[in-house]
Every structure is written in structure tokens, then in C-alpha cells.
Design an enzyme around this catalytic site. Structure first.
Site, PDB file in Angstrom:
ATOM      1  N   LYS A 257       0.843  -1.190   0.000  1.00  0.00           N
ATOM      2  CA  LYS A 257       0.000   0.000   0.000  1.00  0.00           C
ATOM      3  C   LYS A 257       0.885   1.248   0.000  1.00  0.00           C
ATOM      4  O   LYS A 257       1.954   1.270   0.603  1.00  0.00           O
ATOM      5  CB  LYS A 257      -0.904  -0.002   1.229  1.00  0.00           C
ATOM      6  CG  LYS A 257      -2.004   1.061   1.175  1.00  0.00           C
ATOM      7  CD  LYS A 257      -2.999   0.897   2.306  1.00  0.00           C
ATOM      8  CE  LYS A 257      -4.128   1.905   2.168  1.00  0.00           C
ATOM      9  NZ  LYS A 257      -5.119   1.789   3.256  1.00  0.00           N
TER      10      LYS A 257
ATOM     11  N   ASN B  15     -14.110   3.094  -3.452  1.00  0.00           N
ATOM     12  CA  ASN B  15     -13.433   3.344  -2.189  1.00  0.00           C
ATOM     13  C   ASN B  15     -13.096   4.830  -2.072  1.00  0.00           C
ATOM     14  O   ASN B  15     -12.840   5.498  -3.071  1.00  0.00           O
ATOM     15  CB  ASN B  15     -12.156   2.496  -2.065  1.00  0.00           C
ATOM     16  CG  ASN B  15     -10.970   3.105  -2.774  1.00  0.00           C
ATOM     17  OD1 ASN B  15     -10.247   3.939  -2.239  1.00  0.00           O
ATOM     18  ND2 ASN B  15     -10.757   2.694  -4.029  1.00  0.00           N
TER      19      ASN B  15
ATOM     20  N   ASN C  18       2.856   6.443  -7.267  1.00  0.00           N
ATOM     21  CA  ASN C  18       1.422   6.703  -7.307  1.00  0.00           C
ATOM     22  C   ASN C  18       1.178   8.107  -7.847  1.00  0.00           C
ATOM     23  O   ASN C  18       1.126   9.073  -7.095  1.00  0.00           O
ATOM     24  CB  ASN C  18       0.821   6.532  -5.907  1.00  0.00           C
ATOM     25  CG  ASN C  18      -0.691   6.585  -5.923  1.00  0.00           C
ATOM     26  OD1 ASN C  18      -1.303   7.153  -6.819  1.00  0.00           O
ATOM     27  ND2 ASN C  18      -1.307   6.010  -4.897  1.00  0.00           N
ATOM     28  N   PHE C  19       1.038   8.179  -9.178  1.00  0.00           N
ATOM     29  CA  PHE C  19       0.692   9.425  -9.849  1.00  0.00           C
ATOM     30  C   PHE C  19      -0.798   9.458 -10.166  1.00  0.00           C
ATOM     31  O   PHE C  19      -1.215  10.132 -11.101  1.00  0.00           O
ATOM     32  CB  PHE C  19       1.461   9.556 -11.168  1.00  0.00           C
ATOM     33  CG  PHE C  19       2.927   9.895 -11.017  1.00  0.00           C
ATOM     34  CD1 PHE C  19       3.370  10.790 -10.067  1.00  0.00           C
ATOM     35  CD2 PHE C  19       3.861   9.324 -11.873  1.00  0.00           C
ATOM     36  CE1 PHE C  19       4.712  11.110  -9.950  1.00  0.00           C
ATOM     37  CE2 PHE C  19       5.212   9.647 -11.769  1.00  0.00           C
ATOM     38  CZ  PHE C  19       5.635  10.543 -10.800  1.00  0.00           C
ATOM     39  N   SER C  20      -1.617   8.723  -9.400  1.00  0.00           N
ATOM     40  CA  SER C  20      -2.955   8.471  -9.900  1.00  0.00           C
ATOM     41  C   SER C  20      -4.065   8.342  -8.885  1.00  0.00           C
ATOM     42  O   SER C  20      -5.213   8.155  -9.274  1.00  0.00           O
ATOM     43  CB  SER C  20      -2.918   7.182 -10.737  1.00  0.00           C
ATOM     44  OG  SER C  20      -2.242   6.142 -10.034  1.00  0.00           O
ATOM     45  N   CYS C  21      -3.784   8.421  -7.588  1.00  0.00           N
ATOM     46  CA  CYS C  21      -4.863   8.316  -6.603  1.00  0.00           C
ATOM     47  C   CYS C  21      -5.890   9.412  -6.895  1.00  0.00           C
ATOM     48  O   CYS C  21      -5.542  10.597  -6.909  1.00  0.00           O
ATOM     49  CB  CYS C  21      -4.311   8.459  -5.192  1.00  0.00           C
ATOM     50  SG  CYS C  21      -5.586   8.270  -3.913  1.00  0.00           S
TER      51      CYS C  21
ATOM     52  N   LYS D 194       2.301   4.707 -12.048  1.00  0.00           N
ATOM     53  CA  LYS D 194       0.905   4.275 -12.083  1.00  0.00           C
ATOM     54  C   LYS D 194       0.035   5.398 -12.617  1.00  0.00           C
ATOM     55  O   LYS D 194       0.003   6.494 -12.056  1.00  0.00           O
ATOM     56  CB  LYS D 194       0.448   3.843 -10.689  1.00  0.00           C
ATOM     57  CG  LYS D 194      -0.898   3.119 -10.683  1.00  0.00           C
ATOM     58  CD  LYS D 194      -1.169   2.516  -9.318  1.00  0.00           C
ATOM     59  CE  LYS D 194      -2.445   1.696  -9.311  1.00  0.00           C
ATOM     60  NZ  LYS D 194      -2.692   1.084  -7.978  1.00  0.00           N
TER      61      LYS D 194
ATOM     62  N   ASN E 139      -5.367   3.131 -12.519  1.00  0.00           N
ATOM     63  CA  ASN E 139      -5.858   3.292 -11.160  1.00  0.00           C
ATOM     64  C   ASN E 139      -7.374   3.457 -11.239  1.00  0.00           C
ATOM     65  O   ASN E 139      -7.961   3.406 -12.320  1.00  0.00           O
ATOM     66  CB  ASN E 139      -5.195   4.499 -10.480  1.00  0.00           C
ATOM     67  CG  ASN E 139      -5.169   4.371  -8.961  1.00  0.00           C
ATOM     68  OD1 ASN E 139      -6.093   3.844  -8.348  1.00  0.00           O
ATOM     69  ND2 ASN E 139      -4.107   4.869  -8.341  1.00  0.00           N
ATOM     70  N   THR E 140      -8.007   3.653 -10.116  1.00  0.00           N
ATOM     71  CA  THR E 140      -9.465   3.695 -10.089  1.00  0.00           C
ATOM     72  C   THR E 140     -10.032   4.920 -10.794  1.00  0.00           C
ATOM     73  O   THR E 140      -9.361   5.932 -10.977  1.00  0.00           O
ATOM     74  CB  THR E 140      -9.967   3.678  -8.629  1.00  0.00           C
ATOM     75  OG1 THR E 140      -9.309   4.714  -7.898  1.00  0.00           O
ATOM     76  CG2 THR E 140      -9.687   2.334  -7.987  1.00  0.00           C
TER      77      THR E 140
END
Length: 431
Positions: free
Chosen positions: A97, A133, A192-195, A233, A260-261
Site C-alpha cells: 500500500k 473506495n 502513485n501518480f494516480s490516486c 501508475k 488506477n481507479t
């Protein structure tokens, strides 16, 4: 390093990243970064199982995985206990995570998930096809996560552990975070370039992935510091996902992960008139995943793969497909479009870590059906069948004309018959 006794090698990256980095320079940089590990990857991709059984192993950016199934960053990789379980069950790799330097900034709420089932909105019955989420990145202290990374690598030296990291718009913070996670022995880093939710005001997550200029700058910082392979990502919440993917690769990343989502509102309760997931009567848009996003993810991965194939030496870069994978067939689709690995997150949350056995069995069944002995034999095989609508029109018109031509008259002297002689003669008259 997993299954290989020599360390990762990554050259310095002091130049300013550019979007049109020449192929020769890209190749040279990648060779210095992971050295002769590429040779291992090429040999592994073409390996044949000695007994003729399909071989699911893959080697990506010098990292050897027993199968292409990777735990995607999220709850299934949230602590030592669950990541150990993933390795024990047989997952090819685990992406932990996402962590940052200061976990105190991360405050989660509950409930933070909402489901969409087939059928009427809000129905308690029916198959789960969507999952939303509003969860943030890891709320555990970085020191705790780093300790657990180190413990996992000591206990599973031949398995692949990837750290997912995200930081604010601060070069020194990125450099410190990279240095600290690398000291644990992790095998690669996913950025994580995408949350899609949480802390965009600090230029974190999708706030970077949606801004190519910002991505280019931050990507340059990261790749100048990192000594292990780096995956970026990608967010699907953008008009053209190939643009940030191109920038990420040009800035020095070895691979991209997608998707990503998807930013969403799961629904409104028709009883309470409140949105879901409902926290004290209120909610916020969140990230959408599970089976319903699979076709969208395939489209995004296809676009990235075509871009990589046309603009980069795609054999020297990697692509990790993500989105609604619950069966071996779902995974095969991503690989047919060019993915080297396939990530699963929501699927594990719904079906458990034992899902990997089903995924492997079903992927092997697919490979046996087509006589494929290795992942490399069919990776990207379906990519060439995507074209433009204009080209589809041209192809269909040509096919129609060809069918007319075939039907027009006899094809050979042997086709003449006595009973239909007059009609057969007439069929070949032009006026």
C-alpha cells in the site's frame, strides 16, 4: 534481488526529461539502469517448459516472477501479515500500500467502501460488479512499513516486493522517501501518480498524473534518485492517458501501470436520499474498481501499448495491466494487449488471497487451448487488430467487393455443370 544474486544497477539521470527523448538515448539509459538483466528477460520470455506444460513465469525489468499476477497497491498489501499471506499463496509479486514520509497526515474514515450489484441500485442481491473506495494511502507510520518491508525481503529473498510511494511537490521529500524504501531491499518502486481522491491540494496522486509538465519535473527527480526499476501508475481520469504515460517513460521510468481507479459516485440511497459510502450522512467522490471497469481498463492499456510500440522500444519497458481482474481470462486479455504483468486488488478483497490459484489455472487453460508454452508467445498478439474507424470502413468495403467478385461467375472450368449451363454462362456476362 529476487532470484538473481547481483544487485540492481541504475545509472545517474541528471538531464532534464523531455517528451521526445531519442530512442538511442532511451536505450542507452535503460541499459545502464538494469544492465545485462535485459538478456535474462529475453531468454526467459522465450523459455519452453521441459514437459510441455505452460510456463507462467515472467521476467520484467530484470525481476523474475513465478507468474504474472501481482497484488495491486491497496488493502491487500497493507501490512506484513497480509503481504506474507500473499507470498505464501503464490502471488507473483506484491505491491505494498502506498506510503509517504508523514503518515500523520493520513486520516481515514469508515465506512469507506460501497458496492454496486447487478440489478436495481441498492439491491442486496445480485453479483458485485462495481466497488468504490474513498480510502487514502497508508495511515501506518513509515518506520513501521519500512521495518516490515525489510522483514519480508529477509524471509522471502527470492520474491518480488514493490514499494508504492507518493509525496508532496518537494524534491527533497521524494529523494528521502526513495532512499529510505530502497534501504529495505525492495525490488522496485511504483510511483502513485494516480490516486483520484485525497490531498490533491498538496500536488499528490492524480494531481501530478493529470499535469504532464508537473509529471515531467517530478518524474525527473525520482528517476535521478532511484537505483531500482520505477513504474509510474497512471490515472484514467484524463482525456488521453497516453500523454502522461509518454512523459513518464521519457523521464526515465522503466514501466507504467494502468489503470488506477475511476473517479465516481457509487449511488444515492433511495431510502435515505444520502450518497454512498455514507459517513455521518455525507460522502465524497471516490475511486471505482471491480468488474465494471474492466472494459475501460482494457481500452486504456491498449492505447498505452500502441503508443509504447510505436514510439519506444517496448521490449525494454514494461506495462502492468490493472482493472477488474477476477479470472484467468481477464488477465489473458491484458497480456494479449501487451501487458507484462497483471495487478489484482479489489478481486482479492472480494475473493481472498487464494484467488491466485484459480487465476493461474485458468490462464494455463487458455494457454493450452492455443498451444502457448510461455507468456511471451502471446503477449501483445491482439494489439495489431486495433485500427481506426476509417480503416474499418475501407476493410469492410474491400471485403464486400471481394465477396461480390467471388460470387460473380465460375472460378474454374471444373465448375461447369450440364444442368445449370445457361445460367452459369449468363453469370459471367458483363453487360
Amino acid at each position: 534481488m529476487a532470484s538473481l544474486s547481483f544487485p540492481h544497477v541504475r545509472g545517474s539521470n541528471s538531464f532534464s526529461p523531455i517528451k521526445t527523448l531519442p530512442t538511442s538515448l532511451t536505450t542507452q539509459r535503460l541499459r545502464t539502469r538494469v544492465g545485462f538483466l535485459r538478456v535474462v528477460a529475453d531468454a526467459d520470455a522465450n523459455a519452453k517448459h521441459p514437459l510441455g506444460e505452460p510456463d507462467l513465469s515472467v521476467t520484467v525489468n530484470g525481476l523474475h516472477l513465478p507468474n504474472p499476477f501481482v497484488i495491486g497497491s491497496g488493502p491487500p498489501g497493507t501490512n506484513y501479515t497480509v503481504m506474507k499471506r500473499a507470498f505464501d499463496e503464490g502471488w507473483g509479486a506484491v505491491i505494498a500500500k502506498t506510503v509517504s514520509l508523514d503518515a500523520a497526515k493520513v486520516i481515514n474514515v469508515t465506512p469507506r467502501y460501497a458496492r454496486l450489484r447487478a440489478g436495481a441500485n441498492g439491491s442486496a442481491k445480485g453479483q458485485i460488479i462495481g466497488w468504490e473506495n474513498i480510502e487514502l494511502i497508508s495511515d501506518r507510520p513509515l518506520e513501521t512499513m519500512l521495518k516490515e518491508f525489510k522483514q519480508l525481503k529477509e524471509e522471502y529473498p527470492d520474491r518480488i516486493l514493490i514499494a508504492s510511494i507518493m509525496e508532496e511537490y518537494d524534491k527533497a521529500a521524494w529523494e528521502e522517501l526513495i532512499d529510505r524504501v530502497e534501504q529495505t531491499g525492495i525490488d522496485a518502486i511504483e510511483i502513485n501518480f494516480s490516486c483520484p481522491h485525497g490531498m490533491p491540494e498538496r500536488k499528490m496522486g492524480a494531481a501530478v498524473g493529470q499535469d504532464c509538465a508537473l509529471l515531467e519535473e517530478v518524474g525527473g527527480w525520482i528517476n535521478a534518485k532511484a537505483t531500482v526499476p520505477v513504474w509510474a501508475k497512471m490515472t484514467p481520469n484524463i482525456t488521453d492517458i497516453t500523454q502522461p504515460a509518454r512523459v513518464a517513460l521519457s523521464s526515465g521510468c522503466e514501466g507504467v501501470s494502468a489503470i488506477n481507479t475511476i473517479m465516481s459516485v457509487m449511488g444515492i440511497s433511495l431510502k435515505t436520499l444520502r450518497p454512498e459510502p455514507c459517513v455521518e450522512g455525507y460522502s465524497t467522490p471516490g475511486g471505482y474498481s471491480s468488474k465494471a471497469v474492466h472494459p475501460i481498463a482494457l481500452g486504456k492499456v491498449m492505447a498505452i501499448a500502441k503508443m509504447m510500440k510505436s514510439e519506444f522500444n517496448d521490449e525494454q519497458y514494461s506495462l502492468s495491466g490493472i482493472g477488474g481482474v477476477e479470472t484467468g481470462g481477464d488477465a489473458a486479455e491484458f497480456i494479449l494487449l501487451g501487458a507484462n504483468t497483471v495487478q489484482v486488488c479489489t478481486g482479492v478483497m472480494m475473493h481472498g488471497y487464494g484467488l491466485v490459484k484459480k487465476l493461474c489455472d485458468e490462464l494455463k487453460d487458455f494457454m493450452k487451448m492455443h498451444n502457448f508454452l510461455s507468456i511471451g508467445e502471446f503477449r501483445g498478439a491482439s494489439l495489431e487488430y486495433f485500427t481506426t474507424h476509417m480503416d474499418l470502413v475501407r476493410r469492410q468495403q474491400e471485403a464486400i467487393q471481394l465477396r461480390k467478385a467471388v460470387k460473380k461467375g465460375l472460378q474454374s472450368d471444373k465448375d461447369w455443370t450440364g444442368d445449370g449451363f445457361v445460367n452459369e454462362s449468363e453469370s459471367m456476362v458483363s453487360n
